[in-house]
Write a protein that holds these residues in place. Structure first.
Motif: not given
Length: 611
Positions: A492-493, A498-516, A532-536
């Protein structure tokens, strides 16, 4: 968060009936015992009196400080070597070390071996260890020498009081043996015909079980209850009390699942599978072994699960399938686990004897058969019509070739597009439409965990719908990945989170990449089973957990998730490791990550849980 419910005191062989509730993040240890492959290989357990074992179960509360049960194959170990909860910095070639809780390393005495649900290596400086060990050896030698000299200086009358003498009034009794440590020290025998464990001293095992019951009476948290119930299930099973073993094992799985911890749940399921196997309920046992054995577990635990799954196949006369499990167990350990090798040798001898009499039995089953899930129809392409359809496992067409595009089935549903349509429709395995094409979805993602990401324009504004086409997460994301372990990576932007199954944002959309990336070479599109997830961020990588907490700050060119650690690389290309709290574990001095993985395996030698 609600406080755990305290159950009424449990009898030694009666299943616990209390209900688990969510826990905090702290992990609990568990014991293990060395199991010999055959009676002649049996190593006698250290002598303990029943009173010692029973006393530890009724007088010690030890919830968070319970006797440790260490294994890298069960979850992340907490280090308390320095008394702060942090790992001490280490040299590049640390020696295995035991800690007071949640340890994974091998300790010297069987009674001290620890086996934990949450295990991660805890090395300390080699020099420090060597100095400490040398100092201890010198002290012990001096003490023994002094004791010998004192004995030599005694008068005959004093010496004669040894036999039958009462202890001095102020002499302290030996500390009671914790029942978990006592269970870890049992020298299990493996019956060469039934491939079942046998206790060399059933009376001692009953006392150990009583001690575990005493600890359960004073234990409140879900992690400890999951551990103690599953251990009591092991004791009851080997004693032949299979109903009690089954009740404890089922409740242990419930508690373990309530913790949300992947390796703890896998271990509890495996112990339940063994209880079912001994009762002859092989279908459910096979399924539980298969569910527990995830590629995200450490190879050590996976090998153990394959070994026990092979024994379950042996019971059923599925000898070819049993051999495949035994072979896989050996491959995972590269032939370097002497105890596993010995047990598998006994198992293969049993297979050979049985096969000579009755043959090797039916052909091995596919994973879908073992798990009890029907194999979904597979997309097939007709080159003449240039259309897609679906065929069953036998190659028979079940849905005719009529689609310009067809996605594989997931959770019994597949997205398809007809040649005349530009929008996607959702069908079930019979070909019936669940969501019609006129709903306007130009781009779709396969269903996962009950939700599918869809886009009306095919370019962005992704939203999540269920199979009834009810919007569960409103549009607003530029990209979205399938849900995995309750979370989905979204952009986003321009930023990933990351979001959970209810749509709540649990990891802010501030990273340039999210993949593990994982240590076995795979990469998951989101979070691991451990959350756990690797972020960049700005070209630097770190790790976040399922709550968005930063476990490893984005400071490394490369981060790889290992089952019990994080492998990290520096700008110079040297590799090292951090523990699961992000603290230094192995200095970045190795030329490649394979050497770091080998170093971690060395630190975790002889960690093998009782199943």
């Amino acid at each position: 968060m609600h406080a755990p419910i305290t159950p009424p005191p449990a009898e030694p062989t009666t299943a616990d009936t209390s209900v688990p509730v969510p826990d905090g993040p702290r992990a609990e240890p568990e014991p293990h015992g060395a199991m010999t492959a055959a009676p002649e290989r049996l190593s006698p357990a250290p002598e303990r009196t029943p009173n010692d074992v029973a006393a530890s179960g009724t007088t010690e509360t030890r919830q968070d400080d319970a006797a440790p049960e260490s294994t890298a194959d069960e979850t992340t170990r907490e280090t308390i070597a320095d008394g702060t909860g942090h790992s001490a910095p280490t040299s590049s070639t640390p020696d295995p070390v035991d800690t007071a809780a949640d340890t994974d390393a091998t300790v010297a005495a069987p009674a001290q071996q620890a086996q934990a649900d949450d295990a991660e290596p805890t090395p300390t400086s080699t020099e420090h260890d060597a100095d400490h060990a040398g100092g201890a050896e010198h002290t012990n030698s001096t003490e023994h020498a002094d004791a010998d000299d004192a004995q030599d200086r005694r008068t005959p009358e004093e010496a004669g009081t040894d036999d039958g003498a009462e202890p001095a009034a102020d002499a302290e009794p030996p500390p009671p043996v914790d029942p978990e440590q006592a269970l870890a020290a049992v020298g299990w025998e493996l019956d060469p015909r039934t491939l079942r464990e046998q206790a060399p001293d059933p009376a001692q095992l009953r006392v150990i079980r009583d001690g575990l019951t005493g600890k359960l009476d004073t234990t409140l948290d879900n992690r400890s209850r999951a551990r103690l119930l599953s251990l009591r299930a092991v004791a009851s099973r080997v004693l032949g009390d299979l109903d009690d073993a089954l009740g404890d094992a089922r409740l242990a799985v419930t508690y373990a699942e309530a913790t949300g911890e992947f390796r703890r749940t896998a271990l509890a399921r495996a112990r339940l599978a063994e209880a079912l196997r001994w009762r002859g309920e092989h279908a459910e046992a096979d399924r539980l072994f298969a569910e527990a054995n995830s590629p995200e577990l450490p190879d050590r635990l996976r090998a153990l699960l394959h070994e026990h799954a092979g024994r379950c196949c042996y019971d059923q006369g599925r000898l070819t399938e049993a051999c495949l499990h035994f072979e896989r167990a050996l491959d995972l350990r590269h032939g370097e686990d002497a105890q596993l090798n010995a047990r598998v040798e006994v198992a293969l001898d049993a297979v050979a004897e049985r096969a000579a009499a009755d043959g090797f039995g039916p052909a091995p089953r596919r994973p879908e058969e073992v798990l009890g899930t029907p194999r979904p129809p597979m997309p097939t392409f007709d080159e003449e019509q240039e259309l897609w359809g679906y065929a069953d496992a036998d190659g028979e067409m079940v849905i005719a070739h009529r689609y310009a595009e067809a996605q594989p089935f997931h959770e019994g549903m597949a997205w398809v597009r007809r040649p005349e349509a530009s929008r996607w429709a959702l069908i079930d395995t019979s070909g019936a439409a669940l969501i019609e094409a006129n709903n306007g979805y130009r781009a779709v993602v396969p269903f996962s965990e009950g939700l599918s990401w869809v886009s009306m324009d095919g370019k962005g504004r992704w939203m999540a719908v269920d199979r009834m086409n009810i919007v569960k997460i409103p549009p607003g994301y530029e990209e979205a990945r399938p849900f995995r372990n309750g979370l989905a990576a979204v952009r986003q932007n321009g930023g990933w989170g990351a979001v959970d199954l209810t749509g709540e944002v649990v990891v802010p959309t501030r990273y340039h990449r999210l993949g593990t990336p994982l240590a076995d070479g795979r990469e998951v599109d989101g979070f691991t089973a451990d959350g756990l997830a690797v972020v960049e961020l700005a070209g630097r990588r770190g790790v976040v957990d399922r709550t968005g907490r930063v476990v490893v700050p984005p400071a490394y060119p490369t981060v790889v998730v290992h089952p019990v650690a994080f492998l990290v690389a520096t700008e110079s290309g040297r590799w090292g490791a951090l523990d699961r709290r992000g603290e230094p574990l192995i200095d970045p001095v190795h030329p490649g990550r394979a050497a770091v993985v080998a170093e971690i395996d060395r630190l975790l030698a002889d960690a093998s849980p009782v199943l």
